[in-house]
Scaffold this active site. Structure first.
Site, PDB file in Angstrom:
ATOM      1  N   ASP A  20       5.242  -1.609  -2.760  1.00 16.76           N
ATOM      2  CA  ASP A  20       5.029  -0.295  -2.147  1.00 16.76           C
ATOM      3  C   ASP A  20       4.418  -0.485  -0.757  1.00 16.76           C
ATOM      4  O   ASP A  20       4.638  -1.508  -0.125  1.00 16.76           O
ATOM      5  CB  ASP A  20       4.129   0.552  -3.056  1.00 16.76           C
ATOM      6  CG  ASP A  20       4.459   2.035  -3.001  1.00 16.76           C
ATOM      7  OD1 ASP A  20       4.248   2.644  -1.941  1.00 16.76           O
ATOM      8  OD2 ASP A  20       4.923   2.582  -4.021  1.00 16.76           O
ATOM      9  N   HIS A  92       0.404   6.019  -0.125  1.00  9.63           N
ATOM     10  CA  HIS A  92       1.327   6.034  -1.266  1.00  9.63           C
ATOM     11  C   HIS A  92       1.113   4.850  -2.202  1.00  9.63           C
ATOM     12  O   HIS A  92       0.994   5.007  -3.429  1.00  9.63           O
ATOM     13  CB  HIS A  92       2.764   6.058  -0.751  1.00  9.63           C
ATOM     14  CG  HIS A  92       3.794   6.311  -1.811  1.00  9.63           C
ATOM     15  ND1 HIS A  92       4.262   5.323  -2.642  1.00  9.63           N
ATOM     16  CD2 HIS A  92       4.449   7.447  -2.166  1.00  9.63           C
ATOM     17  CE1 HIS A  92       5.161   5.828  -3.470  1.00  9.63           C
ATOM     18  NE2 HIS A  92       5.290   7.121  -3.207  1.00  9.63           N
ATOM     19  N   SER A 383       7.314   8.941  -7.960  1.00  8.93           N
ATOM     20  CA  SER A 383       6.513   7.724  -7.731  1.00  8.93           C
ATOM     21  C   SER A 383       5.233   7.758  -8.544  1.00  8.93           C
ATOM     22  O   SER A 383       4.700   6.709  -8.935  1.00  8.93           O
ATOM     23  CB  SER A 383       6.167   7.588  -6.247  1.00  8.93           C
ATOM     24  OG  SER A 383       7.307   7.347  -5.471  1.00  8.93           O
TER      25      SER A 383
END
Length: 395
Positions: A20, A92, A383
């Site tokens: 990620d 994120h 996600s």
């Protein structure tokens, strides 16, 4: 306590690899309190870099690497400055990592919402971070993704969490081919379904060897209450403004409202949205989102009196919403365009309004008006759902 969660000892010693945007290592979610020694089968390493010391690694965060050679080679004249380290500047990757394996952190909330103890699905598992380039302008390149997954396999991860879409026929798509290699080595790959719903054929991957996870809602909701001058009370999920906004126009409208609020002395707002799922975005001023049905009642009241009044109340976290879970509106639908006979997604997991760790360098919301940062943030998407399946996989 009984069930799959304690039976797995909260995922103790399972190694979760996350491909990620990196990690914010200072987060308390990545503290190694309560962790035993690193498993001897671990072959990976902790690689420092810009604003990232190897001392951040511990018995929880056991591996850190970054991969950006591909994106750099493809953009030699780019004005974007790539950070040569695993530090997350988007948030994120930090959110996903703490959702998967975050340690117990007590006394957490997000602006008063969802207060309690934050913990990942496998709080006693280990984390190995494989950061891709963290620039929204240039994205990432398949060569970097392949290198990250190959390295994770060599390092000895048990599970891989991916928030990356595959494309094209499986035998031509490099990500599908690489995840097949990972699966053949005994690594379970959990991949986010994508956030392009509710349209059909928008799923991120049709690979039968990958567990593709869609996003579901929770029975928990964040509410603001509007008490009208006529005594009627209406609940709304989210934050707060009085205007009507068409579906898909929230960001643009919020920026206009923010400019209107500055210097006007306006205390709050009610935003009537023409959509079934209400957003969890923070917009930088007191506002409550309501659906069109409740919005009509509010408009009827406003038009019925010369001096309409209302009181806005916040910080309500409620449980028991029904039906729940249900598939989130934005969650991508199958079947895969390449292989329509393969049913995808495989499962859904909680992905709506998930509280988890965040990076503390940039604002917590893309449409916030100000510079508020937070060590924890509420975010929604597939996600967030993909790492939720990890505990089930561990058991």
């Amino acid at each position: 306590m009984s069930g799959a969660w304690p039976a797995s000892d909260f995922g103790r010693d399972v190694i979760i690899g996350v491909v990620d945007s990196g990690i914010w290592p200072e987060s308390k979610s990545f503290d190694d309190e309560g962790m035993n020694d690193i498993p001897r089968r671990w072959k990976g390493g902790c690689f420092g870099g810009a604003n990232f010391s190897t001392s951040f690694c511990n018995r929880k965060l056991i591996g850190v690497r970054f991969f950006n050679k591909g994106v750099k080679a493809a953009n030699p004249k780019s004005s974007v400055k790539f950070m040569d380290s695993a530090r997350d500047i988007l948030g994120h990757g930090t959110h996903v990592s703490s959702t998967a394996a975050g340690n117990f952190v007590h006394g957490i909330s997000y602006s008063g919402y969802a207060s309690g103890t934050a913990k990942g699905m496998a709080p006693r598992s280990r984390l190995a971070i494989y950061k891709l380039a963290s620039s929204m302008e240039v994205g990432f390149y398949s060569s970097d993704v392949i290198a990250a997954i190959d390295t994770a396999m060599s390092d000895g991860v048990d599970i891989l969490s991916l928030s990356i879409a595959s494309s094209g026929p499986l035998y031509e798509d490099p990500i599908s081919v690489t995840t097949f290699a990972a699966t053949s080595k005994g690594v379970l790959v959990s991949q986010a379904a994508g956030n392009s719903g509710p349209s059909l054929n928008t799923i991120s991957s049709g690979a039968p060897w990958v567990l593709v996870v869609g996003a579901g809602t929770l029975d928990r909701e964040f509410k603001g209450t509007i008490m009208l001058g006529n005594g009627e009370q209406h609940n709304a999920i989210g934050k707060i403004a009085l205007c009507q906004v068409d579906s898909g126009q929230l960001e643009e409208s919020a920026l206009v409202l923010a400019e209107t609020f500055e210097g006007t002395g306006v205390a709050g707002a009610i935003i009537i949205l023409n959509q079934s799922d209400l957003p969890d975005d923070e917009i930088g001023f007191p506002a409550i989102f309501v659906r069109s049905a409740n919005g009509k009642l509010i408009l009827d009241y406003v038009n019925s009196t010369q001096e309409p009044t209302a009181t806005l109340m916040f910080h309500e976290t409620c449980h028991g919403r029904k039906p729940a879970p249900r598939l989130a509106l934005y969650s991508s639908r199958g079947p895969s365009q390449s292989y329509p006979l393969i049913l995808k997604p495989d499962v859904i997991a909680p992905g709506d309004s998930i509280l988890a760790s965040w990076q503390e360098e940039t604002p917590v919301s893309p449409i916030i008006t100000g510079d508020k940062v937070s060590s924890f943030n509420v975010d929604s998407g597939t996600s967030m759902a993909a790492p939720m399946l990890l505990e089930w996989q561990l058991y």
